[in-house]
Design a protein around this motif. Sequence first.
Motif, mmCIF file in Angstrom:
data_model
loop_
_atom_site.group_PDB
_atom_site.id
_atom_site.type_symbol
_atom_site.label_atom_id
_atom_site.label_comp_id
_atom_site.label_asym_id
_atom_site.label_seq_id
_atom_site.Cartn_x
_atom_site.Cartn_y
_atom_site.Cartn_z
ATOM 1 N N PHE A 1 0.864 -1.177 0.000
ATOM 2 C CA PHE A 1 0.000 0.000 0.000
ATOM 3 C C PHE A 1 0.905 1.233 0.000
ATOM 4 N N MET A 2 1.501 1.486 -1.172
ATOM 5 C CA MET A 2 2.413 2.607 -1.325
ATOM 6 C C MET A 2 2.065 3.434 -2.549
ATOM 7 N N GLY A 3 0.844 3.255 -3.055
ATOM 8 C CA GLY A 3 0.389 4.061 -4.169
ATOM 9 C C GLY A 3 -0.158 5.392 -3.678
ATOM 10 N N MET A 4 -1.117 5.930 -4.394
ATOM 11 C CA MET A 4 -1.687 7.219 -4.033
ATOM 12 C C MET A 4 -2.422 7.128 -2.695
ATOM 13 N N GLY A 5 -2.233 8.146 -1.855
ATOM 14 C CA GLY A 5 -2.993 8.245 -0.623
ATOM 15 C C GLY A 5 -2.247 7.780 0.611
ATOM 16 N N GLU A 6 -2.837 8.086 1.755
ATOM 17 C CA GLU A 6 -2.358 7.637 3.068
ATOM 18 C C GLU A 6 -3.249 6.482 3.500
ATOM 19 N N PRO A 7 -2.746 5.253 3.444
ATOM 20 C CA PRO A 7 -3.596 4.086 3.711
ATOM 21 C C PRO A 7 -4.324 4.141 5.053
ATOM 22 N N LEU A 8 -3.650 4.560 6.106
ATOM 23 C CA LEU A 8 -4.284 4.514 7.423
ATOM 24 C C LEU A 8 -5.299 5.630 7.624
ATOM 25 N N ALA A 9 -5.388 6.568 6.677
ATOM 26 C CA ALA A 9 -6.462 7.562 6.703
ATOM 27 C C ALA A 9 -7.734 7.017 6.046
ATOM 28 N N ASN A 10 -7.625 5.852 5.426
ATOM 29 C CA ASN A 10 -8.779 5.136 4.864
ATOM 30 C C ASN A 10 -8.811 3.752 5.506
ATOM 31 N N TYR A 11 -8.806 3.750 6.821
ATOM 32 C CA TYR A 11 -8.511 2.550 7.605
ATOM 33 C C TYR A 11 -9.491 1.413 7.326
ATOM 34 N N LYS A 12 -10.770 1.692 7.349
ATOM 35 C CA LYS A 12 -11.766 0.621 7.219
ATOM 36 C C LYS A 12 -11.631 -0.105 5.888
ATOM 37 N N VAL B 1 2.479 7.737 6.938
ATOM 38 C CA VAL B 1 3.372 8.843 7.278
ATOM 39 C C VAL B 1 3.470 9.030 8.784
ATOM 40 N N GLY B 2 2.718 8.229 9.543
ATOM 41 C CA GLY B 2 2.852 8.307 10.992
ATOM 42 C C GLY B 2 1.584 8.686 11.725
ATOM 43 N N ASP C 1 12.403 16.866 14.185
ATOM 44 C CA ASP C 1 11.088 17.486 14.034
ATOM 45 C C ASP C 1 11.127 18.752 13.195
ATOM 46 N N GLU C 2 12.188 19.540 13.319
ATOM 47 C CA GLU C 2 12.234 20.805 12.586
ATOM 48 C C GLU C 2 12.098 20.587 11.087
ATOM 49 N N LEU C 3 12.858 19.645 10.541
ATOM 50 C CA LEU C 3 12.770 19.368 9.111
ATOM 51 C C LEU C 3 11.527 18.562 8.767
ATOM 52 N N ARG C 4 11.188 17.581 9.586
ATOM 53 C CA ARG C 4 10.038 16.732 9.247
ATOM 54 C C ARG C 4 8.729 17.516 9.286
ATOM 55 N N ASN C 5 8.640 18.545 10.107
ATOM 56 C CA ASN C 5 7.451 19.401 10.084
ATOM 57 C C ASN C 5 7.226 19.983 8.688
ATOM 58 N N GLU C 6 8.321 20.244 7.968
ATOM 59 C CA GLU C 6 8.222 20.797 6.627
ATOM 60 C C GLU C 6 7.950 19.719 5.582
ATOM 61 N N LEU C 7 8.637 18.598 5.713
ATOM 62 C CA LEU C 7 8.521 17.548 4.704
ATOM 63 C C LEU C 7 7.269 16.706 4.866
ATOM 64 N N VAL C 8 6.860 16.477 6.103
ATOM 65 C CA VAL C 8 5.694 15.632 6.405
ATOM 66 C C VAL C 8 4.832 16.401 7.415
ATOM 67 N N PRO C 9 3.932 17.262 6.945
ATOM 68 C CA PRO C 9 3.234 18.185 7.845
ATOM 69 C C PRO C 9 2.490 17.529 9.004
ATOM 70 N N ILE C 10 2.085 16.259 8.870
ATOM 71 C CA ILE C 10 1.390 15.599 9.974
ATOM 72 C C ILE C 10 2.302 15.472 11.187
ATOM 73 N N ASN C 11 3.599 15.681 10.992
ATOM 74 C CA ASN C 11 4.548 15.608 12.101
ATOM 75 C C ASN C 11 4.273 16.669 13.161
ATOM 76 N N THR C 12 3.588 17.748 12.785
ATOM 77 C CA THR C 12 3.241 18.757 13.792
ATOM 78 C C THR C 12 2.200 18.219 14.763
ATOM 79 N N ARG C 13 1.556 17.116 14.398
ATOM 80 C CA ARG C 13 0.583 16.489 15.293
ATOM 81 C C ARG C 13 1.192 15.314 16.049
ATOM 82 N N TRP C 14 1.938 14.470 15.331
ATOM 83 C CA TRP C 14 2.632 13.347 15.958
ATOM 84 C C TRP C 14 4.099 13.437 15.560
ATOM 85 N N SER C 15 4.954 13.664 16.529
ATOM 86 C CA SER C 15 6.358 13.961 16.284
ATOM 87 C C SER C 15 7.128 12.729 15.824
#
Length: 370
Positions: free
Chosen positions: A179-190, A219-220, A246-260
């Motif tokens: 599950f590495m195609g388009m989308g975040e798999p765990l955001a479509n969990y069901k 992505v975490g 965290d400083e760089l990952r906040n930019e590259l993977v914005p969800i990192n601002t929620r889960w470090s």
Amino acid sequence: MTQRPLLQMAAPRRGKPPRHFADLTREERQEAVRELGQPAFRAKQMAHHYYSHLTATAEDMTDLPAGARDGLVEALFPPLLSKVTSLEADGGATKKTLWSLHDNVKVESVLMKYPGRATLCVTSQAGCGMACPFCATGQMGLTRNLSAAEIIEQVRMAALAARDGDLGGDPVRLSNVVFMGMGEPLANYKAVMATVRALTTPEPEGFGLSARHVTVSTVGLVPAIDKLAKEGIPVTLALSLHAPDDELRNELVPINTRWSVDEALDAARRYFDATGRRVSIEYALIRDMNDHAHRADLLGEKLNARGEGWVHVNPIPLNPTPGSIWTASDPAVEREFVNRLRSHGIPTTIRDTRGSDIDGACGQLAIKEA
């Protein structure tokens, strides 16, 4: 540093996909068949055709009553995917397909042949809401989640192509799904978990793949990782980290601002503890952005702080997208990054990249079509 999306696709007409056999549990299939005036055992016959023979057409289901065959198939196997275009690379061993869904939404999947087997990179969302700036799909925004059947149909079509020798040579079995195609798999969990169950359920009620040959990336999304750990299906977890700080990952993977970074790595370690399955850390190497030797050292230190033997790192040469400032690391820098990780005792393998000459990064064909 964060870029605005390169392209915001116009929202197509969105609607719930029609009910499909692959959306239903075994009990729901039996009930659906009974509602159509047939005995419940017909559901198992249809499952055998779909998951074992990889067919969804009435003319192939000759063990169903002739008078009921068309009605059963029409009701339970509505067409969900239609091929828009398909591109080949690696002498035909890699095939990237752009699909159109029932509401004209476009998604992609990539089928890759290896000696004696094939792997499918499957899409779980049309677009993506995670907004990672170096990712083509992330810059599209999220259009909608795919249904379980829309994901499972990608698998069936890929298994059929592999079996029929459409990958440049001898037929092979589809043995791995990532599950590495388009989308975040765990955001479509069901829907993703329904697909995982269909993949790992023995034939004829599923495809009969080994759970160890199924990889779910994220992505975490920490709560979803912990939920996945409790499912009792030990698939491989792939954490798309891309930065150890965290400083760089906040930019590259914005969800990192929620889960470090540390919270994501802790969840990955808990997944290993619960399942015994070694976690993969995915790390796209981006030139002059996250490929510094000191970041490899930091990553090695953070992984070792959580124990030994629980993780493997896959550095990935970035597949650049047209018009993007992001590009792959210099090969010498890549080698130094890998060497630094290995010096910390971290198992590290450069991930095989396929299809760079056919818009290999997920989302590129969909963007072009839009």
